[in-house]
Design a protein around this motif. Sequence first.
Motif: not given
Length: 428
Positions: A115-117, A141-152, A348-354
């Motif tokens: 769900t978070r991904v 990198d944008r995905e790192a910024v998004l990931a922190i937003w998602g985590m926090e 990594d998952r946000i930009i398509g990683g497994g």
Amino acid sequence: MRRLFRQTTRVIDDMSLLFSMKPFGQFQRRSAAAIAVGLSVGLGLFAGPAQADQGFSRFIRDFWPTAQSAGISAQTYNAVFTEMKPDDDTLRLMNKQSEFVKPIWEYLDSAVSDTRVEKGREMLIQYEPVLRQIEARYGVDREAVLAIWGMETNYGGYMGRHNVIQALATLAYAAPRRKKFWRKELVTALGVVQAGHVRFEDMEGSWAGAMGHTQFMPSSWKAYAADYDGDGRRDIWTSVPDALASTASYLKKHGWQTGKTWGYEVKLPSGFNYHLADGDKTLTLGEWQRYGIRRSNGKSFPRPSDKGILVLPAGAAGPAFLMLRNFYVIKRYNNATAYALAVGHLADRIIGGGPLAGDWSREHLPLTRTETSELQALLNRRGFSVGKADGKIGPATRRGIRAYQQSRGLVPDGYASVVLLAHLKMGG
């Protein structure tokens, strides 16, 4: 009471103006401030209602000179603290000493849920123009910024339900430790409100004072927050662009390396020397390859000259990672291996990683502090000196564990688990 407050603050402001005029000097200005404070205290503006904690009311009254010396006006101080009571939830959580330790695999299951991904991928599309500009401006990198937003805050879904100033005042008054820290954060938070970046009543955050979409402490806000839209406010509460730019600013100023990843999941060869996985040995990725380490997905390292540290978050029974510079920059946001790994993996998952390739051996549960003390005492009794049995795992404890494991023919990964404790308790 509010009408009385407005009348009194006008009196205070008028008196401050009067005594700032010549020929009155420094003595008279100090006297004016003292009279103003006395007037406020005498009218009960710094005190809470009768049923409030009287010690807290005294703290608020006595803290005024500290706030005033930091440039906080009487008007701001009164507006914030009139009728304030301690935050009961902060008091409860402050005193909660949980022995439970969440295993890293449970933490990751929640932090990097499907769900978070999926939500992160939606945010990547929704805020693409903003993220592109932030990436260009800060080099993060944008995905790192998004990931922190998602985590926090789960992308702003839950920013906390506490008023930050009330929570910090409660901690500054009642916390058994770090009072100097809490008082500094409280003064800084007052300055944020006074400068107009956020309304006092909108200053949402955690019970410990972390604020807004990406959960900055007030001192971090002061040092790193950004005004993305140029409106003169660094608004991490209601402006998503300001919050994301602030996170990028924080990461950049702590050494983020543009265009580089946080780390790689890797496979270790049979017979690997686990003494190399002490969390301190830094080698280039090319040098790690010479020890037989390969990426889990079979691909080559794109930059073999990048330097990394081998980390086994759950010992030999779990996945292994080569962590790069950006991983340790993420840890400046939250100094926990599980947190930084979750941010990196979510990015990594946000930009398509497994998903991660390696499995966690879930029976190798981490120890509570009480269990760690028991483990240390047993190691000491068996001649594997780890120092004081204090329940904290540091280099000495890891060395003792490795020595014990090696002496018993176990994999010497230095990882403290319930399996290892059971082995020791059975006399192994």
